[in-house]
Design an enzyme around this catalytic site. Sequence first.
Site, mmCIF file in Angstrom:
data_model
loop_
_atom_site.group_PDB
_atom_site.id
_atom_site.type_symbol
_atom_site.label_atom_id
_atom_site.label_comp_id
_atom_site.label_asym_id
_atom_site.label_seq_id
_atom_site.Cartn_x
_atom_site.Cartn_y
_atom_site.Cartn_z
ATOM 1 N N LYS A 81 25.995 -35.153 24.688
ATOM 2 C CA LYS A 81 26.937 -36.203 25.097
ATOM 3 C C LYS A 81 26.594 -37.489 24.364
ATOM 4 O O LYS A 81 25.596 -38.148 24.670
ATOM 5 C CB LYS A 81 26.871 -36.455 26.605
ATOM 6 N N CYS A 99 15.235 -49.461 19.104
ATOM 7 C CA CYS A 99 14.264 -49.418 20.195
ATOM 8 C C CYS A 99 12.865 -49.781 19.725
ATOM 9 O O CYS A 99 12.025 -50.152 20.543
ATOM 10 C CB CYS A 99 14.282 -48.047 20.845
ATOM 11 N N GLU A 109 14.120 -56.145 27.337
ATOM 12 C CA GLU A 109 14.698 -55.679 26.066
ATOM 13 C C GLU A 109 16.038 -56.374 25.842
ATOM 14 O O GLU A 109 16.961 -56.217 26.641
ATOM 15 C CB GLU A 109 14.880 -54.160 26.135
HETATM 16 P P1 NAD Z 1 22.266 -46.422 28.018
HETATM 17 O O1 NAD Z 1 21.071 -45.991 28.792
HETATM 18 O O2 NAD Z 1 23.197 -47.390 28.623
HETATM 19 O O3 NAD Z 1 23.145 -45.143 27.636
HETATM 20 C C1 NAD Z 1 22.600 -44.037 26.953
HETATM 21 C C2 NAD Z 1 23.457 -42.821 27.233
HETATM 22 O O4 NAD Z 1 23.376 -42.520 28.622
HETATM 23 C C3 NAD Z 1 24.944 -42.992 26.924
HETATM 24 O O5 NAD Z 1 25.430 -41.793 26.355
HETATM 25 C C4 NAD Z 1 25.553 -43.225 28.309
HETATM 26 O O6 NAD Z 1 26.904 -42.821 28.392
HETATM 27 C C5 NAD Z 1 24.669 -42.330 29.157
HETATM 28 N N1 NAD Z 1 24.643 -42.666 30.585
HETATM 29 C C6 NAD Z 1 24.899 -43.864 31.177
HETATM 30 N N2 NAD Z 1 24.775 -43.749 32.518
HETATM 31 C C7 NAD Z 1 24.412 -42.461 32.771
HETATM 32 C C8 NAD Z 1 24.107 -41.734 33.956
HETATM 33 N N3 NAD Z 1 24.180 -42.304 35.171
HETATM 34 N N4 NAD Z 1 23.763 -40.434 33.837
HETATM 35 C C9 NAD Z 1 23.686 -39.839 32.634
HETATM 36 N N5 NAD Z 1 23.965 -40.480 31.471
HETATM 37 C C10 NAD Z 1 24.317 -41.775 31.546
HETATM 38 O O7 NAD Z 1 21.685 -46.913 26.611
HETATM 39 P P2 NAD Z 1 22.511 -47.556 25.408
HETATM 40 O O8 NAD Z 1 22.880 -48.934 25.825
HETATM 41 O O9 NAD Z 1 23.549 -46.605 24.934
HETATM 42 O O10 NAD Z 1 21.372 -47.589 24.265
HETATM 43 C C11 NAD Z 1 20.436 -48.582 24.161
HETATM 44 C C12 NAD Z 1 19.128 -48.156 24.832
HETATM 45 O O11 NAD Z 1 18.621 -46.964 24.229
HETATM 46 C C13 NAD Z 1 18.032 -49.181 24.643
HETATM 47 O O12 NAD Z 1 17.326 -49.340 25.835
HETATM 48 C C14 NAD Z 1 17.123 -48.537 23.584
HETATM 49 O O13 NAD Z 1 15.799 -48.972 23.588
HETATM 50 C C15 NAD Z 1 17.237 -47.103 23.928
HETATM 51 N N6 NAD Z 1 16.857 -46.269 22.780
HETATM 52 C C16 NAD Z 1 15.642 -45.641 22.814
HETATM 53 C C17 NAD Z 1 15.238 -44.855 21.735
HETATM 54 C C18 NAD Z 1 13.902 -44.160 21.725
HETATM 55 O O14 NAD Z 1 13.669 -43.369 20.819
HETATM 56 N N7 NAD Z 1 13.024 -44.413 22.677
HETATM 57 C C19 NAD Z 1 16.085 -44.707 20.636
HETATM 58 C C20 NAD Z 1 17.316 -45.361 20.648
HETATM 59 C C21 NAD Z 1 17.692 -46.138 21.745
#
Ligand code: NAD
Length: 504
Positions: A184, A293, A392
């Site tokens: 997803k 990240c 963050e």
């Molecule tokens: P997010 O957590 O808002 O969303 C990530 C994904 O989760 C999306 O596909 C979203 O639709 C889904 N999602 C949202 N609510 C959900 C729920 N209740 N249940 C299941 N899925 C759900 O993150 P974002 O804003 O898309 O991305 C930025 C974040 O990702 C930052 O915190 C960043 O640090 C992190 N990130 C981490 C890494 C890593 O390798 N550690 C890499 C890239 C991004």
Amino acid sequence: MDDRFQAQDRFAAGAQYIGGRLRAGTSGRTQNVVDPATGTTVYSYELASTADVDDAVAAARAAFPGWAALTPGERSDAMHRFAAVLAERAEEIAHAESLQCGKPVKLTTEFDVPGTVDNTAFFAGAARHLEGRAAAEYSGDHTSYVRREPIGVVGSIAPWNYPLQMAAWKVLPAIAAGNTIVLKPAEITPLTSLLFAEAATEAGIPDGVFNVVSGSGKDVGEHLVGHPDVVMTSFTGSTAVGRRVAEIATASVKRLHLELGGKAPFVVFDDADLAAAVNGAVAGALINTGQDCTAATRAYVQRPLFDAFVRETAALMETVRVGDPFAPGTDLGPLVSHAHRDRVAGFVERARAYATVVTGGEAPGGDLKDGAYYLPTLITGAAQDSEIVRTEVFGPVLVVLPFDTDDEGIALANDTPFGLAASAWTRDVFRANRASREIKAGCVWVNDHIPIISEMPHGGYKASGFGKDMSAYSFDEYTQIKHVMYDNTAVVRKDWHRTIFGDR
Ligand code: NAD
């Protein structure tokens, strides 16, 4: 008309990729994909419903036995073809990524897409090299060996900051090990996940091995995580959503791999090459407009270098060319959306009450006024416990703080709930070694910040999650290990049966 990626034509059939073909979602709810550089909608699609998730999981489940039964060499061949198809389509994929994210084409053509081609080629090779202990007669009376087996249908959830690369990091080790997957993507950036899945099919990877459901996090994401036929959840995203995902996955006793948020420290000791540290800080803080990240977000600079570091870093930030992602000279594109730009601006506005904004701190006007742009921003004077230092921000914002002793620098670097990445800048090998040993993060760079490589693991400590992406270490997430033990004695009543039968 320009030659940008025509998403509406390309994905007219819909944004769900289930059982090897594109189709429309059935939720009845429309989602727009917006070009953040202009604010214009470039694609509208119907979001997936939970019934679409069920179909995708069923397709992945049906494909699993056949895919898992292939020899490692056969899976490897298919994945080498996958890498070749991606390389052929590199330009189209890079343009789609730039369009939906606002990433400069320079970044997508030189980093996102070639990185993914390389990851795919790496996992094509790694599929033939799963590791385990040597078979041997460890007990004396038995031959023991280890099998590394695929686990079944994996459900993966990816964020919007590197849609293609995050999809690749989830999908490639999973399928290389013989699993099938339902991915997803973030609902605002589905385009390159769909191109990635199409390329897999074109390469001959069987239908159903790799499926995409483009749907909302709350409905479709949670349904996927909790689905009884999904045996593992692999999630990359924020720590807040990761907690929710963990609750659902734990309730159904699923395997879990979490790659969460970061707040990477950038520690500059007083013997560092100042010019190298300044260049590294600007590049490390602004990569992908700070939506990374592992981006450098907290620079701790030892007192003798502090003033010069602030002055030179701010000056270098001001030379970075912010603009149209499709213009070849652009260094920095917009943030992913106007809503996210406003969130980043909110952090900076609140920081003005307690800190100094040395440069940036605003959206550019003129030709860029309709895009989700934000100028590179450097902040000083913030306290260690302030919001801008602890939370963050995920934008082009670097906070610089001073420190006096080495002990203090390392303690400040570790004073965070996160532990994804960090860097240490010094020419002293003992300081470098101490920092890399004592900083609690999944990756510590010495005299650089950001590079990643397919052969090496990526993953967090502390609230940045657990489990590894990339490298052969990722197979520990996507395989299960079985111990097989053969009796070699052919004896009816074995020595150890004394515990049951006494000494008779
Ligand atoms: P997010 O957590 O808002 O969303 C990530 C994904 O989760 C999306 O596909 C979203 O639709 C889904 N999602 C949202 N609510 C959900 C729920 N209740 N249940 C299941 N899925 C759900 O993150 P974002 O804003 O898309 O991305 C930025 C974040 O990702 C930052 O915190 C960043 O640090 C992190 N990130 C981490 C890494 C890593 O390798 N550690 C890499 C890239 C991004």
